[in-house]
Enzyme design. Structure first.
Site, short mmCIF file in Angstrom:
data_model
loop_
_atom_site.label_atom_id
_atom_site.label_comp_id
_atom_site.label_asym_id
_atom_site.label_seq_id
_atom_site.Cartn_x
_atom_site.Cartn_y
_atom_site.Cartn_z
N HIS A 229 -6.12 -7.24 -0.48
CA HIS A 229 -6.31 -5.80 -0.81
C HIS A 229 -5.56 -5.35 -2.21
O HIS A 229 -4.52 -5.85 -2.42
CB HIS A 229 -5.69 -4.77 0.27
N ASP B 171 -4.54 -12.93 3.56
CA ASP B 171 -5.46 -12.37 4.06
C ASP B 171 -6.82 -12.79 3.16
O ASP B 171 -7.95 -12.45 3.41
CB ASP B 171 -5.67 -10.80 4.38
N ASP C 148 -2.38 -10.43 -2.35
CA ASP C 148 -2.89 -10.15 -1.09
C ASP C 148 -4.36 -9.70 -1.44
O ASP C 148 -4.66 -9.54 -2.62
CB ASP C 148 -2.17 -8.78 -0.64
N HIS D 13 0.73 -1.24 0.14
CA HIS D 13 -0.08 -0.02 -0.15
C HIS D 13 0.83 1.30 -0.09
O HIS D 13 0.17 2.31 -0.02
CB HIS D 13 -0.93 0.08 1.33
C1 SP5 Z 1 -0.98 -5.03 3.82
C2 SP5 Z 1 -2.46 -5.07 4.11
O1 SP5 Z 1 -3.07 -6.18 3.93
N1 SP5 Z 1 -3.06 -3.96 4.58
C3 SP5 Z 1 -4.44 -3.85 4.94
C4 SP5 Z 1 -4.87 -2.77 5.35
C5 SP5 Z 1 -6.29 -2.65 5.94
N2 SP5 Z 1 -6.55 -1.73 6.66
C6 SP5 Z 1 -8.15 -1.48 6.89
C7 SP5 Z 1 -8.67 -2.39 7.67
C8 SP5 Z 1 -10.20 -2.20 8.08
C9 SP5 Z 1 -10.55 -3.20 8.79
N3 SP5 Z 1 -12.22 -3.01 8.70
C10 SP5 Z 1 -12.52 -4.27 9.02
C11 SP5 Z 1 -14.01 -4.23 9.02
C12 SP5 Z 1 -14.58 -5.68 8.63
N4 SP5 Z 1 -15.51 -5.93 9.76
ZN ZN Z 2 -4.03 -7.21 2.45
#
Ligand code: SP5
Ligand code: ZN
Length: 345
Positions: A198, A285, A196, A160
């Site tokens: 994301h 993830d 990943d 990111h």
């Molecule tokens: C490297 C990587 O995997 N970074 C991911 C960053 C995600 N950050 C935002 C997390 C938001 C969590 N909210 C969860 C809501 C679902 N219940």
């Molecule tokens: Zn991720």
């Protein structure tokens, strides 16, 4: 394959992230790396190797110098302002505001360079991020020395982090730094394949106009999921990079059948590009039990991912990204590496 380790990475710890309306302990923790290391050892996959230090130059080859300077000094500037705890922004430079004048004040700078309230800076953050980048560079050097594959066990993650932006638990883009190092070591074309959950918005940002580094990402659709503002299917790169970015956004609930089809599409694009090295942004993830994600891959599917990447037949550097089910991250990461090595059942 060798596993590159760096104890400096553990110093990035104890932070809180803003999640669902409250500050909670960061999902991205030192325990994640410990679990992966333990699983790597238990699987007898290969030796561990300490990271070497390649200095700042290969980091500055993909990141903006003023941004790197900000990261290096952010904690000092935070404490100089009389603060403790952790540095986390309360303001961001959103649409319609100036992007061309960095503020002098640390609070403004955090919002100028950061894009989320989930990536706190603590005393050990710079040393950890620097150490993670050095681990990825060590992995690139191992490929240069003739290794077929290597695994950089890094945190904080990197995909990111863009040329001049941090967020999503990421500060320096470890995979992009390694990909650039491979280019500089003579690989004419390099692919970054990001599995990943994301979108790898930072990697896409860094190589957007580059025709020599292909960026492919399979991820949750940004209409539904973090990082929300990049990673759509109609993003293909620009200028010399037009056609060298491929996004494969997938809906919440995606399981193996759909995922495997997208991975085949990704791998066909790799073959068409013809890189002489591949860097894998390896997040797990996508696992069904991940606490912040909504895909439904099962443990055995990670082995298939590794086998599919192996079939590309190119020198491959795996760089750890996300995966937040701490008790399971080790076995899921190791399943990818075992699938690649063709080991076990
Ligand atoms: C490297 C990587 O995997 N970074 C991911 C960053 C995600 N950050 C935002 C997390 C938001 C969590 N909210 C969860 C809501 C679902 N219940
Ligand atoms: Zn991720």
């Amino acid at each position: 394959m060798r596993c590159i380790v760096n104890p400096a990475q553990d110093g990035h710890s104890g932070g809180l992230e803003f999640n669902e309306g409250r500050l909670v302990p960061c999902h991205e923790s030192p325990e994640r790396a410990a679990m992966v290391r333990d699983a790597f050892r238990a699987a007898n996959l290969g030796p561990e190797e300490p990271a070497r230090d390649f200095g700042l130059a290969p980091i500055l080859a993909v990141h903006d110098a003023a941004y790197v300077d900000f990261l290096r000094t952010a904690w000092e500037r935070w404490t100089a302002a009389g603060r403790g705890g952790q540095a986390l922004s309360f303001v961001f430079a959103a649409a319609g505001m100036r992007r061309d004048v960095p503020p002098d004040d640390i609070d403004g700078l955090l919002g100028f360079y950061g894009f989320d309230a989930g990536s706190p800076i603590v005393p050990g953050t710079w040393a950890a991020a620097y150490g993670a980048a050095q681990s990825a560079l060590t992995g690139a050097a191992l490929l240069g020395a003739g290794e077929r594959a290597a695994f950089a066990l890094v945190r904080p993650p990197g995909h990111h982090a863009g040329r001049a932006v941090f967020g999503g638990y990421c500060f320096l883009n470890n995979a992009a730094i390694a990909a650039q190092a491979l280019r500089d070591a003579g690989h004419a074309r390099v692919t970054v394949l990001d599995v990943d959950y994301h979108h790898g918005n930072g990697t896409q940002d860094i190589f957007w106009t580059r025709g020599d580094v292909q960026v492919i990402s399979l991820h949750a659709d940004p209409r539904q999921e973090f990082p929300y503002f990049l990673g759509h299917a109609d993003e293909h790169g620009a200028g010399d990079g037009l056609g060298a970015t491929l996004n494969l956004p997938l809906p919440w609930g995606t399981g193996w059948t759909v995922y495997a089809g997208a991975l085949d599409t990704a791998c066909a694009a790799v073959e068409a590009f013809g890189p002489s090295a591949v860097v894998v942004s390896l997040g797990v993830d996508t696992w069904e039990g991940d606490p912040i994600s909504r895909f439904t891959l099962r443990h055995e599917h990670f082995r298939h991912i590794g086998a599919r990447i192996q079939a590309l037949g190119r020198p491959t550097l795996f760089v750890l990204e996300g995966g937040y089910a701490v008790a399971e991250i080790g076995r899921n990461v190791v399943a990818v590496l075992q699938g690649f090595e063709g080991a076990g059942a």
